[in-house]
Design a protein around this motif. Structure first.
Motif, PDB file in Angstrom:
ATOM      1  N   VAL A  64       5.874   1.576  -2.787  1.00  0.00           N
ATOM      2  CA  VAL A  64       5.864   1.177  -1.377  1.00  0.00           C
ATOM      3  C   VAL A  64       6.015  -0.335  -1.289  1.00  0.00           C
ATOM      4  O   VAL A  64       5.260  -1.071  -1.924  1.00  0.00           O
ATOM      5  CB  VAL A  64       4.555   1.622  -0.690  1.00  0.00           C
ATOM      6  CG1 VAL A  64       4.513   1.113   0.741  1.00  0.00           C
ATOM      7  CG2 VAL A  64       4.426   3.143  -0.722  1.00  0.00           C
ATOM      8  N   GLN A  65       6.969  -0.762  -0.479  1.00  0.00           N
ATOM      9  CA  GLN A  65       7.167  -2.204  -0.271  1.00  0.00           C
ATOM     10  C   GLN A  65       7.323  -2.494   1.214  1.00  0.00           C
ATOM     11  O   GLN A  65       7.914  -1.708   1.953  1.00  0.00           O
ATOM     12  CB  GLN A  65       8.398  -2.699  -1.032  1.00  0.00           C
ATOM     13  CG  GLN A  65       8.231  -2.686  -2.548  1.00  0.00           C
ATOM     14  CD  GLN A  65       9.399  -3.328  -3.269  1.00  0.00           C
ATOM     15  OE1 GLN A  65      10.526  -3.271  -2.815  1.00  0.00           O
ATOM     16  NE2 GLN A  65       9.105  -3.973  -4.392  1.00  0.00           N
ATOM     17  N   LEU A  66       6.766  -3.603   1.628  1.00  0.00           N
ATOM     18  CA  LEU A  66       6.868  -4.035   3.011  1.00  0.00           C
ATOM     19  C   LEU A  66       7.225  -5.513   3.032  1.00  0.00           C
ATOM     20  O   LEU A  66       6.723  -6.287   2.206  1.00  0.00           O
ATOM     21  CB  LEU A  66       5.543  -3.830   3.755  1.00  0.00           C
ATOM     22  CG  LEU A  66       4.969  -2.419   3.759  1.00  0.00           C
ATOM     23  CD1 LEU A  66       3.886  -2.299   2.699  1.00  0.00           C
ATOM     24  CD2 LEU A  66       4.409  -2.072   5.117  1.00  0.00           C
ATOM     25  N   GLN A  67       8.038  -5.897   3.975  1.00  0.00           N
ATOM     26  CA  GLN A  67       8.442  -7.291   4.118  1.00  0.00           C
ATOM     27  C   GLN A  67       8.423  -7.668   5.586  1.00  0.00           C
ATOM     28  O   GLN A  67       9.201  -7.142   6.382  1.00  0.00           O
ATOM     29  CB  GLN A  67       9.822  -7.520   3.531  1.00  0.00           C
ATOM     30  CG  GLN A  67      10.259  -8.972   3.543  1.00  0.00           C
ATOM     31  CD  GLN A  67      11.525  -9.223   2.733  1.00  0.00           C
ATOM     32  OE1 GLN A  67      12.079  -8.311   2.135  1.00  0.00           O
ATOM     33  NE2 GLN A  67      11.980 -10.454   2.729  1.00  0.00           N
ATOM     34  N   ALA A  68       7.543  -8.584   5.923  1.00  0.00           N
ATOM     35  CA  ALA A  68       7.416  -9.067   7.294  1.00  0.00           C
ATOM     36  C   ALA A  68       8.294 -10.294   7.499  1.00  0.00           C
ATOM     37  O   ALA A  68       8.441 -11.131   6.602  1.00  0.00           O
ATOM     38  CB  ALA A  68       5.964  -9.400   7.595  1.00  0.00           C
ATOM     39  N   SER A  69       8.852 -10.399   8.698  1.00  0.00           N
ATOM     40  CA  SER A  69       9.670 -11.553   9.044  1.00  0.00           C
ATOM     41  C   SER A  69       9.631 -11.748  10.547  1.00  0.00           C
ATOM     42  O   SER A  69       9.135 -10.902  11.291  1.00  0.00           O
ATOM     43  CB  SER A  69      11.109 -11.348   8.565  1.00  0.00           C
ATOM     44  OG  SER A  69      11.683 -10.218   9.196  1.00  0.00           O
ATOM     45  N   GLY A  70      10.186 -12.873  10.984  1.00  0.00           N
ATOM     46  CA  GLY A  70      10.310 -13.120  12.411  1.00  0.00           C
ATOM     47  C   GLY A  70       9.351 -14.147  12.976  1.00  0.00           C
ATOM     48  O   GLY A  70       9.400 -14.446  14.168  1.00  0.00           O
ATOM     49  N   GLY A  71       8.484 -14.677  12.152  1.00  0.00           N
ATOM     50  CA  GLY A  71       7.563 -15.685  12.635  1.00  0.00           C
ATOM     51  C   GLY A  71       8.275 -16.986  12.949  1.00  0.00           C
ATOM     52  O   GLY A  71       9.450 -17.163  12.635  1.00  0.00           O
ATOM     53  N   TYR A 129      -6.183  -0.320   4.316  1.00  0.00           N
ATOM     54  CA  TYR A 129      -4.789  -0.398   3.939  1.00  0.00           C
ATOM     55  C   TYR A 129      -4.613  -0.787   2.479  1.00  0.00           C
ATOM     56  O   TYR A 129      -5.197  -1.765   2.007  1.00  0.00           O
ATOM     57  CB  TYR A 129      -4.056  -1.387   4.857  1.00  0.00           C
ATOM     58  CG  TYR A 129      -3.825  -0.822   6.234  1.00  0.00           C
ATOM     59  CD1 TYR A 129      -4.872  -0.729   7.146  1.00  0.00           C
ATOM     60  CD2 TYR A 129      -2.567  -0.353   6.609  1.00  0.00           C
ATOM     61  CE1 TYR A 129      -4.671  -0.185   8.405  1.00  0.00           C
ATOM     62  CE2 TYR A 129      -2.360   0.183   7.870  1.00  0.00           C
ATOM     63  CZ  TYR A 129      -3.412   0.269   8.753  1.00  0.00           C
ATOM     64  OH  TYR A 129      -3.209   0.804   9.998  1.00  0.00           O
ATOM     65  N   ASP A 130      -3.777  -0.032   1.808  1.00  0.00           N
ATOM     66  CA  ASP A 130      -3.542  -0.252   0.377  1.00  0.00           C
ATOM     67  C   ASP A 130      -2.293  -1.056   0.076  1.00  0.00           C
ATOM     68  O   ASP A 130      -2.193  -1.675  -0.980  1.00  0.00           O
ATOM     69  CB  ASP A 130      -3.428   1.097  -0.350  1.00  0.00           C
ATOM     70  CG  ASP A 130      -4.747   1.852  -0.389  1.00  0.00           C
ATOM     71  OD1 ASP A 130      -4.724   3.087  -0.417  1.00  0.00           O
ATOM     72  OD2 ASP A 130      -5.799   1.174  -0.395  1.00  0.00           O
ATOM     73  N   HIS A 131      -1.315  -1.009   0.972  1.00  0.00           N
ATOM     74  CA  HIS A 131      -0.014  -1.630   0.698  1.00  0.00           C
ATOM     75  C   HIS A 131       0.245  -2.728   1.720  1.00  0.00           C
ATOM     76  O   HIS A 131       0.245  -2.461   2.925  1.00  0.00           O
ATOM     77  CB  HIS A 131       1.101  -0.587   0.749  1.00  0.00           C
ATOM     78  CG  HIS A 131       0.839   0.615  -0.105  1.00  0.00           C
ATOM     79  ND1 HIS A 131       0.975   0.586  -1.481  1.00  0.00           N
ATOM     80  CD2 HIS A 131       0.424   1.861   0.220  1.00  0.00           C
ATOM     81  CE1 HIS A 131       0.664   1.781  -1.967  1.00  0.00           C
ATOM     82  NE2 HIS A 131       0.319   2.565  -0.965  1.00  0.00           N
ATOM     83  N   TRP A 132       0.495  -3.928   1.225  1.00  0.00           N
ATOM     84  CA  TRP A 132       0.647  -5.097   2.090  1.00  0.00           C
ATOM     85  C   TRP A 132       1.958  -5.815   1.812  1.00  0.00           C
ATOM     86  O   TRP A 132       2.394  -5.915   0.654  1.00  0.00           O
ATOM     87  CB  TRP A 132      -0.503  -6.075   1.875  1.00  0.00           C
ATOM     88  CG  TRP A 132      -1.808  -5.553   2.384  1.00  0.00           C
ATOM     89  CD1 TRP A 132      -2.662  -4.703   1.745  1.00  0.00           C
ATOM     90  CD2 TRP A 132      -2.390  -5.845   3.650  1.00  0.00           C
ATOM     91  NE1 TRP A 132      -3.744  -4.444   2.550  1.00  0.00           N
ATOM     92  CE2 TRP A 132      -3.619  -5.128   3.712  1.00  0.00           C
ATOM     93  CE3 TRP A 132      -2.020  -6.631   4.737  1.00  0.00           C
ATOM     94  CZ2 TRP A 132      -4.457  -5.189   4.826  1.00  0.00           C
ATOM     95  CZ3 TRP A 132      -2.856  -6.684   5.839  1.00  0.00           C
ATOM     96  CH2 TRP A 132      -4.057  -5.966   5.879  1.00  0.00           C
ATOM     97  N   GLY A 133       2.544  -6.340   2.880  1.00  0.00           N
ATOM     98  CA  GLY A 133       3.681  -7.216   2.737  1.00  0.00           C
ATOM     99  C   GLY A 133       3.217  -8.663   2.717  1.00  0.00           C
ATOM    100  O   GLY A 133       2.026  -8.949   2.932  1.00  0.00           O
ATOM    101  N   GLN A 134       4.141  -9.572   2.474  1.00  0.00           N
ATOM    102  CA  GLN A 134       3.782 -10.981   2.557  1.00  0.00           C
ATOM    103  C   GLN A 134       3.673 -11.361   4.027  1.00  0.00           C
ATOM    104  O   GLN A 134       4.142 -10.651   4.887  1.00  0.00           O
ATOM    105  CB  GLN A 134       4.829 -11.843   1.822  1.00  0.00           C
ATOM    106  CG  GLN A 134       5.974 -12.321   2.664  1.00  0.00           C
ATOM    107  CD  GLN A 134       6.879 -11.235   3.168  1.00  0.00           C
ATOM    108  OE1 GLN A 134       6.781 -10.090   2.778  1.00  0.00           O
ATOM    109  NE2 GLN A 134       7.785 -11.581   4.071  1.00  0.00           N
ATOM    110  N   GLY A 135       3.034 -12.430   4.325  1.00  0.00           N
ATOM    111  CA  GLY A 135       2.821 -12.808   5.709  1.00  0.00           C
ATOM    112  C   GLY A 135       3.963 -13.616   6.282  1.00  0.00           C
ATOM    113  O   GLY A 135       4.795 -14.172   5.569  1.00  0.00           O
TER     114      GLY A 135
END
Length: 120
Positions: free
Chosen positions: A1-8, A107-113
């Motif tokens: 599982v991978q997550l990537q946050a963007s838009g800040g 929550y077990d799976h985190w993206g970068q901030g």
């Protein structure tokens, strides 16, 4: 599982931003996606979540201003943030878990901030 946050980014008070959380390795009917934020010197707090059954939850501080949505074709969950206030300034994270809700410890799976800065 991978997550990537963007838009800040940097926005003036009253402005809007849309954050994106691109996911891979999970399906929307098995995982809930949550948005969290952490301001300097403060604990990480839940902002919004989209549970795997389609229900949504919001922290009281963002109700009526933030909206969580998803585009399953793009495997992306969005957080539309309107009427931003200086107190919304924080690093925002997206995360995935089977259970969901607004408590970070689930929550077990985190993206970068991604950093959101709201100027007054």
């Amino acid at each position: 599982v991978q997550l990537q946050a963007s838009g800040g980014g940097l926005v003036q008070s009253g402005g809007s931003l849309r954050l994106s959380c691109a996911t891979s390795g999970l399906s929307s009917d098995e995982y809930s996606i949550g948005w969290f934020r952490q301001a300097p010197g403060k604990e990480r707090e839940g902002v919004s979540c989209l549970n795997r059954n389609g229900s949504t939850f919001y922290a009281d501080s963002v109700k009526g201003r933030f909206t969580i949505t998803s585009d399953n074709a793009k495997n992306t969950v969005y957080l539309q943030m309107n009427s931003l206030k200086p107190e919304d300034t924080a690093v925002y994270y997206c995360a995935a878990d089977v259970l969901g809700g607004l408590a970070p410890f689930w929550y077990d799976h985190w993206g970068q901030g991604t950093l959101v800065t709201v100027s007054s």
